[in-house]
Structures are given as structure tokens and as C-alpha cells.
Design an enzyme around this catalytic site. Structure first.
Site, mmCIF file in Angstrom:
data_model
loop_
_atom_site.group_PDB
_atom_site.id
_atom_site.type_symbol
_atom_site.label_atom_id
_atom_site.label_comp_id
_atom_site.label_asym_id
_atom_site.label_seq_id
_atom_site.Cartn_x
_atom_site.Cartn_y
_atom_site.Cartn_z
ATOM 1 N N TYR A 28 -4.491 -4.609 1.982
ATOM 2 C CA TYR A 28 -5.131 -4.640 3.288
ATOM 3 C C TYR A 28 -5.327 -6.091 3.718
ATOM 4 C CZ TYR A 28 -7.073 0.191 2.906
ATOM 5 O OH TYR A 28 -7.285 1.537 2.817
ATOM 6 N N GLU A 62 -13.898 0.160 1.034
ATOM 7 C CA GLU A 62 -15.195 -0.130 0.391
ATOM 8 C C GLU A 62 -15.613 -1.562 0.682
ATOM 9 O OE1 GLU A 62 -13.793 3.073 -0.290
ATOM 10 O OE2 GLU A 62 -12.791 1.869 -1.800
ATOM 11 N N ASN A 105 -5.910 3.017 9.744
ATOM 12 C CA ASN A 105 -6.043 3.505 8.380
ATOM 13 C C ASN A 105 -6.772 4.838 8.362
ATOM 14 O OD1 ASN A 105 -5.919 3.127 5.438
ATOM 15 N ND2 ASN A 105 -8.136 3.046 5.609
ATOM 16 N N GLU A 106 -6.090 5.870 7.923
ATOM 17 C CA GLU A 106 -6.677 7.207 7.845
ATOM 18 C C GLU A 106 -7.422 7.547 9.141
ATOM 19 O OE1 GLU A 106 -9.028 7.192 4.236
ATOM 20 O OE2 GLU A 106 -7.328 7.949 3.100
ATOM 21 N N GLU A 162 -1.590 6.304 -1.054
ATOM 22 C CA GLU A 162 -2.733 6.014 -1.930
ATOM 23 C C GLU A 162 -2.803 7.099 -2.991
ATOM 24 O OE1 GLU A 162 -6.492 5.667 0.059
ATOM 25 O OE2 GLU A 162 -5.911 3.876 1.174
#
Ligand code: NAG
Ligand code: NAG
Ligand code: NAG
Ligand code: NAG
Ligand code: NAG
Length: 657
Positions: free
Chosen positions: A81, A127, A185-186, A266
Site C-alpha cells: 500500500y 490497520e 481498496n475493498e 489478500e
């Protein structure tokens, strides 16, 4: 399905060679072959076996070592990332130096022979504080992040206008290692479901990176996620762990992409931790079994994480209901937080070996660790004593409490001060009825620590005191939510506090520049107020401690990496030679030791430790020491009541990483 055999490659290459002659050797291409369900690299059938590594969680001096270990495991690609807030901490102020020099990281990957799958966000989850979005975006209080909110898009456009031109030379087509670039992202896990936003990003990425680059999205392995996560002309991929049904996971991708390469972006080698939850572990046997299944299908895979590393400083994120992540991001990955080779690493390598020739030659060894032993810590000032030195911008007054952002502070601590408006002869509840302590508040009255309020956990404490007593509330930002609808995570006292029936008013707020103060060495021993009253045994005022140690002479190869442990300390922040190592919280666990990379240590001069203990240091009752050890503890037993209160979350909710 792609047949990954050498013979196949040669057969396919020959006609192309005849067509383009010499030009093929200089033209680099990377594309999706929809007819044959695979990637093509320079015309050849290609499949990646990749691993995630976050340059922002590893000191720059170790980038090469970790990448080399990934290469030696048989990977042909890595994934990273780019967290926006790490590079643009204040609007318009960019940092691409040192540990933030991602171009150097890309160059190293390229030199070692690894391709790169880049995930530049703008949102990355990971995170990481606010999923990588800069907190200053919240200056527009009602901003809809990750949508086509015009203020959000303007900031995204400006950032990408800085970032993507730096990325462009590293694209495979330009001679670099980047084979594909993820958009958002997602996104399918987010409530906004704003196709215009995804369209805008796609256009933006294309305008800087060109039409040849492979763009992709990633979403959870469930059809519901694909609905809002995928967008026309951007290749849809999925993510899922080793515990489910692998074919079913890829069937979800096929729902969105009937043709093209199968990709798990992932594939979880381990899982994240939260303070107060048991340490997450994924069994090696489960991982290798599923990895084997994926590779046997000819699918592409990125193992998340291959090395997790460390979330230094204040950079960790949190999940909802509010659960912050610890400093270690070990992730139970094949390479440990410190880059050590684990049995999981070797087991994964054995699986890869069945599908791909893996590099020969000596394995780079795990870095040696050294137990420097105990360091005696000495009490310095409390936060209250040092207030003038810590509050560089001076106090701000307001009838109602202001947030960190109102005070122009992103991370760390703010002291909120007011006075008891009434006499509390019998205990009266000091409460945050709307759960607005973000995230933890250390409360004292007239210099005596009286309790702790904590978001989602402790919304009320009883206090006593005379009318007019000074009420100090040190509020800690424990990390912004990085996933889901609550990422607009304001810090500080974000709602009013009440004392009994009264709303507390007339606050004086001190924005604290603790990192700057530590670096300038301006917190001292002599400034402690002589009248600091005696504290009740269980708590004390948030206080700084300092210690120093000398690295012994005559032992070769020092300094080496080490771990620091704070036995019987409770919760706080620790700096080594001015570097903010991160948060410690052995009282809650499961992380007990913090990784200390060798480059922070000096052999020439004494090394200086600064600890800000928020609850109670062991210094009045026993040895006031911290300890350097040669092995990590990140899996201590946590209190069962915390385990219980989170069990619902543990079971049900799919977390996006
Ligand atoms: C796994 O999923 C596939 C495809 O959805 C299905 O055909 C198969 O029966 C599933 N296997 C198991 C063990 O559930
Ligand atoms: C506060 O004190 C009241 C009265 O003594 C008691 O009922 C209540 O449980 C206490 N609340 C807390 C949070 O300790
Ligand atoms: C505090 O309460 C006042 C009065 O009810 C209200 O106007 C104000 O918005 C509240 N402030 C916060 C931060 O909640
Ligand atoms: C530690 O502090 C001492 C005293 O201030 C200073 O001389 C020394 O250079 C510091 N050590 C490091 C590694 O910065
Ligand atoms: C923690 O991990 C170590 C090393 O893997 C293991 O030996 C130990 O039993 C674990 N402890 C707990 C409490 O799970």
C-alpha cells in the site's frame, strides 16, 4: 486456465518474435489475456506468487533484507500500500524522504528481481490510522470520505497529482517493476457505494499512468461485496483466507470476471491483533494446504502479510466497536515482525517450490538479537508539571470542549482543564453520556489521579471534590478507526462531559507537542512541583521517566536488534533516542515486548529512553526498570472479560485489511 509450462511459453512466443522481430526485446508489456484466463508478461503466460510488505512498517535499512528474504522464498512479486497520511501529514506538505522514500523501496524490489503490485489508495485500510486518509480531511466536519464529495475529491486529485507522476517511471511498461495498480481498496465493504467516485479514480489513474497499466479492484470473497466494489474496465479480484472453500472464493471472482486470471489479492497468512484480544494465529498446515490448492488451480496469489512489521509511533488504526490495534503488526506472517525466518516461511517455500523454480544460494539469516538487560528509570515531570513546555501553542479556551482537530493536533495527547462547578461531597458521576471520550481519558482532581474513562468501555466514574477544584483530563488518541462507516473518527472530547446533572463548561485546552519536547530534551527532573500530592496506590498522574544505557564494549557486531519489555508498567508510550517506538500496554496484552531495530541504538554515546506512563509506574513499589530481551512476547494471555466483550465481533464481522 493458464498452463504454466516452459514449453507452452516458447510456443506462444515464437509467432510473436516473427511478427515483431527485435522490437520485442525492448518492448515490455503486461496485460490480461481474457481468452486464456491469465496474465501475459512480454507476451508470455505469467502468474504471480506475491507477498505483502509495507515499507512504512519497516525501517528503511531493512527493506533490502526483507525483500531478499521474500525473493528467496520463491516469490516473484510483492504488494504494498501507499498510505496517504504518511506522506502528506499537513495539507500540501509532502514527505518522500527516508522511511517514506517509497521510490527507493520500488527500486530495491526491482533490483532484487521482484515485480510490484501497487495499492496507492487513496484509502488503504491496512490497520493504519484512518485507513491512510489524512485526519485533516475532517476539517470539513460532514465530509463524506471515499465518495464524490467535492472537497474529498479535490484533496484526492491534489494528492494523486503528486503521487502518480512519481509512480509512473516504475511501471513495468516504463522499465520498472509495477505490473498492476489497485483502485481504492475493498470499496464494496463501504456504505457509500458511489460509482461516480470509482469512475473518477479510474479516470484519474489512467490520466497519470496511461491506458496500458493493469488496474484492478479487490473485494471480500462474497458476491455482496462485488456489487459496490467493482467498476467497468477495472479488473475485479477477491480476497479470502486459508480457512474457507478456495473454489468458492474464486467462484465469487468469476461472478464479476467470467474470464481472465484468477486472483486472490489478500490470502491471509495470519491475522491482526487488537489490544485485549488473544493473539491471532493461523496454523501453518492450514495455510500451506490452501496455498497448494490455489497454486494447483493456476491462480495468482498475494499472501497478506508476508512480513507484517511494526506500526511505530501513533500510526495504528482501530476497528469498531472501538478496538485499537497494538504496535506490533507481526500478523503471524511467514517472516516475523523482526524479519526472522519462521517455520511458516520454510513451509510456504516448500509449497512454492512445487510450482516454480526457486532461487538457489544462501538464505539471508535472521538478524541476531541482543539482550542488553535492565535499565533503571528515573522519574521526571508529570504532564501537568511540564505543561508550559509541552504546550508550545499555549492554551485555548472554549465554553464547550474542542476536538484535537479544532486545536490543530493530529496525534498524541491533549489536556482538557476545567473546575468543578459544585461541591461533590458524596461521589458524583463524571460521565460521557454520548460515549465521546476518544479514546481514553486520565482524570485527576487537584493533582490526584482519580480514574480513567475509556471509549465504549468506561463511560462514567465517580468523583469527589470541593467546588472549584481543578479537573484535569488528559485525553489520548489511541488510533483512528480504519475500517467501515466510522472512519470519520474525531479525537479528544468530542461530546460534552457531565458532572451529575451539569454539563461541564469553560474548558482550557492544552495541545501537547510531546514528541518535539522529547527531541529537544526539555522535560527534566527538576521541574516536578514540590506540592504534587500523594497518589492513591492504584493510579498516578501521567508521568515521564527517563533512563539511559551504554552498549558494552568488546562484543562484536553490536548494536543488534532487541526487544523492550516494561514489567509491571501499565500503559504508555516509549521513545528511544527520540524515536517514537510506539504504545505499550502489557496490562491489557497480548503484546508485551516492543521491537527495537538496531539502527536506533548508538555504540558511541549513551542511549536514552523516555517513557510516558499514563496509569502507574512500578517505581514506588519495586524496581523501576525496563528490560531489553532477545525474544519477543506478543501472545500473552489477556483478561477473559475483554475476550468476552469482544466475542461477538470476533465471530461475525468480516474485517477488511
Ligand atoms: C466448494 O465450493 C465449490 C464451488 O462453489 C463447490 O462445488 C464445492 O462443493 C465446495 N466444497 C465444499 C467442501 O464445500
Ligand atoms: C457511583 O456511586 C453510586 C452511588 O454510590 C453507585 O451507585 C454507582 O454504582 C457508582 N458508579 C460507578 C461507575 O462506580
Ligand atoms: C455541548 O452542549 C451544548 C449545550 O447543550 C451544545 O450546544 C454543544 O454543541 C455541545 N458540545 C459538544 C461538543 O457536544
Ligand atoms: C543521550 O543523552 C545524552 C545526554 O543528554 C547525550 O549526550 C547523548 O548524545 C544522547 N544519546 C543519543 C544516542 O542521542
Ligand atoms: C506464545 O508463543 C510462544 C512461541 O510460539 C509459545 O511457545 C508460547 O506457548 C505462546 N504462549 C501463549 C500464552 O500462547
Amino acid at each position: 486456465m493458464c498452463l504454466l509450462r516452459a514449453g507452452n511459453t516458447i510456443l506462444l512466443l515464437l509467432p510473436l518474435l516473427l511478427l515483431f522481430g527485435q522490437s520485442l526485446s525492448v518492448s515490455r508489456s503486461f496485460s490480461i489475456d481474457y481468452q486464456n484466463d491469465c496474465f501475459r508478461k512480454d507476451g508470455d503466460v505469467f502468474r504471480y506468487i506475491s507477498g505483502s510488505i509495507h515499507y512504512f512498517r519497516i525501517p528503511r535499512i531493512y527493506w533490502k533484507d526483507r525483500l531478499l528474504k521474500m525473493y528467496m522464498a520463491g516469490l516473484n512479486a510483492i504488494q504494498t500500500y501507499i498510505p496517504w497520511n504518511f506522506h502528506e501529514e499537513s495539507p500540501g506538505v509532502y514527505n518522500f524522504e527516508g522511511d517514506r522514500d517509497f521510490e527507493h523501496f520500488l527500486q530495491l524490489a526491482n533490483d532484487i528481481g521482484l515485480l510490484v503490485i501497487l495499492r496507492p489508495g487513496p484509502y488503504v485500510c491496512s490497520e493504519w490510522d484512518m485507513g491512510g486518509l489524512p485526519a485533516w480531511l475532517l476539517k470539513k466536519k460532514n465530509i463524506v470520505l471515499r465518495s464524490s464529495d467535492p472537497d474529498y475529491l479535490a484533496a484526492v486529485d491534489r494528492w494523486m497529482g503528486k503521487l502518480l507522476p512519481r509512480v509512473k517511471p516504475y511501471l513495468y511498461q516504463s522499465g520498472g517493476p509495477i505490473i498492476s495498480v489497485q483502485v481504492e481498496n475493498e470499496y464494496g465493504s463501504y456504505f457509500a457505494c458511489d460509482y461516480n467516485y470509482l469512475r473518477h479514480l479510474t479516470k484519474l489513474f489512467r490520466s497519470y499512468l496511461g491506458n496500458d497499466v493493469v488496474l484492478f479492484t479487490t473485494d471480500g470473497g462474497g458476491i455482496s461485496y462485488l456489487k459496490c466494489g467493482t467498476i467497468q474496465d477495472v479488473y475485479a479480484t477477491v480476497d479470502f483466507g486459508p480457512n474457507g472453500n478456495i473454489s468458492a472464493g474464486f467462484a465469487v471472482q468469476r461472478y464479476a470476471e467470467p474470464h481472465g486470471p484468477l486472483i486472490n489479492s489478500e490470502f491471509y497468512t495470519g491475522w491482526l491483533d487488537h489490544w485485549g484480544w488473544p493473539h491471532s494465529v493461523v496454523a501453518t498446515s492450514q495455510l500451506t494446504k490452501s496455498l497448494n490448492t490455489i497454486l494447483a488451480m493456476g491462480a495468482n496469489v498475494n499472501m497478506y502479510m508476508f512480513i507484517g512489521g511494526t506500526t511505530f509511533g501513533y500510526w495504528n488504526g482501530a476497528n469498531t466497536p472501538y478496538a485499537p490495534q497494538p504496535t506490533s503488526y507481526d500478523f503471524n506472517a511467514p517472516l516475523s515482525e523482526a524479519g526472522d525466518l519462521t517455520e511458516k516461511y520454510y513451509a510456504v517455500r516448500e509449497v512454492i517450490k512445487k510450482y516454480r523454480k526457486i532461487p538457489e544460494g544462501p538464505m539471508p539469516p535472521s538478524t541476531p538479537k541482543y539482550a542488553y538487560g535492565s535499565v533503571t528509570m528515573k522519574k521526571l515531570q508529570t504532564i501537568t508539571d511540564a505543561l508550559d513546555k509541552l504546550s508550545l501553542s499555549g492554551p485555548v479556551k472554549s465554553k464547550y470542549p474542542l476536538t484535537f482537530l479544532d486545536l490543530n493536533q493530529a496525534f498524541g495527547f491533549v489536556l482538557y482543564r476545567t473546575f468543578l462547578p459544585l461541591a461533590c461531597i458524596t461521589p458524583i458521576p463524571l460521565s460521557s453520556p454520548l460515549n465521546g471520550v476518544h479514546d481514553r481519558a486520565y482524570v485527576s482532581i487537584n493533582g490526584v489521579a482519580v480514574g480513567i474513562l475509556e471509549r465504549n468501555k468506561v463511560l462514567s466514574i465517580n468523583v469527589t471534590g470541593n467546588a472549584g477544584s481543578q479537573l484535569d483530563i488528559l485525553v489520548e488518541n489511541m488510533g483512528r478507526i480504519n475500517y467501515g462507516k466510522d472512519i470519520n473518527d474525531f479525537k479528544g472530547l468530542v461530546t460534552n462531559l457531565t458532572l451529575g446533572e451539569y454539563v461541564l463548561t469553560d474548558w482550557t485546552m492544552y495541545s501537547l507537542s510531546i514528541d518535539e519536547a522529547i527531541n529537544q530534551g526539555i522535560i527534566d527532573e527538576d521541574g516536578a512541583a514540590p506540592e504534587d500530592p500523594p497518589q492513591p496506590a492504584a493510579l498516578s498522574l501521567p508521568t515521564f521517566y527517563r533512563g539511559s544505557f551504554i552498549i558494552p564494549d568488546g562484543i562484536p557486531d553490536l548494536p543488534q536488534d532487541t526487544y523492550i519489555k516494561l514489567p509491571s508498567w501499565r500503559k504508555g508510550q516509549i521513545w528511544i533516542n527520540g524515536f517514537n517506538l510506539g504504545r505499550y500496554w502489557p496490562a491489557r496484552g497480548p503484546q508485551v515486548t516492543l521491537f527495537v531495530p538496531a539502527h536506533l541504538l548508538s555504540t558511541a554515546v549513551p542511549n536514552n529512553l523516555t517513557v510516558l506512563e499514563l496509569e502507574n509506574a512500578p517505581c514506588s513499589s519495586g524496581p523501576c526498570t525496563v528490560e531489553f530481551t532477545d525474544s519477543p512476547i506478543i501472545n500473552a494471555t489477556v483478561l477473559p472479560n475483554y475476550k468476552q466483550s469482544w466475542s461477538l465481533f470476533d465471530k461475525g464481522i468480516m474485517l477488511g485489511l
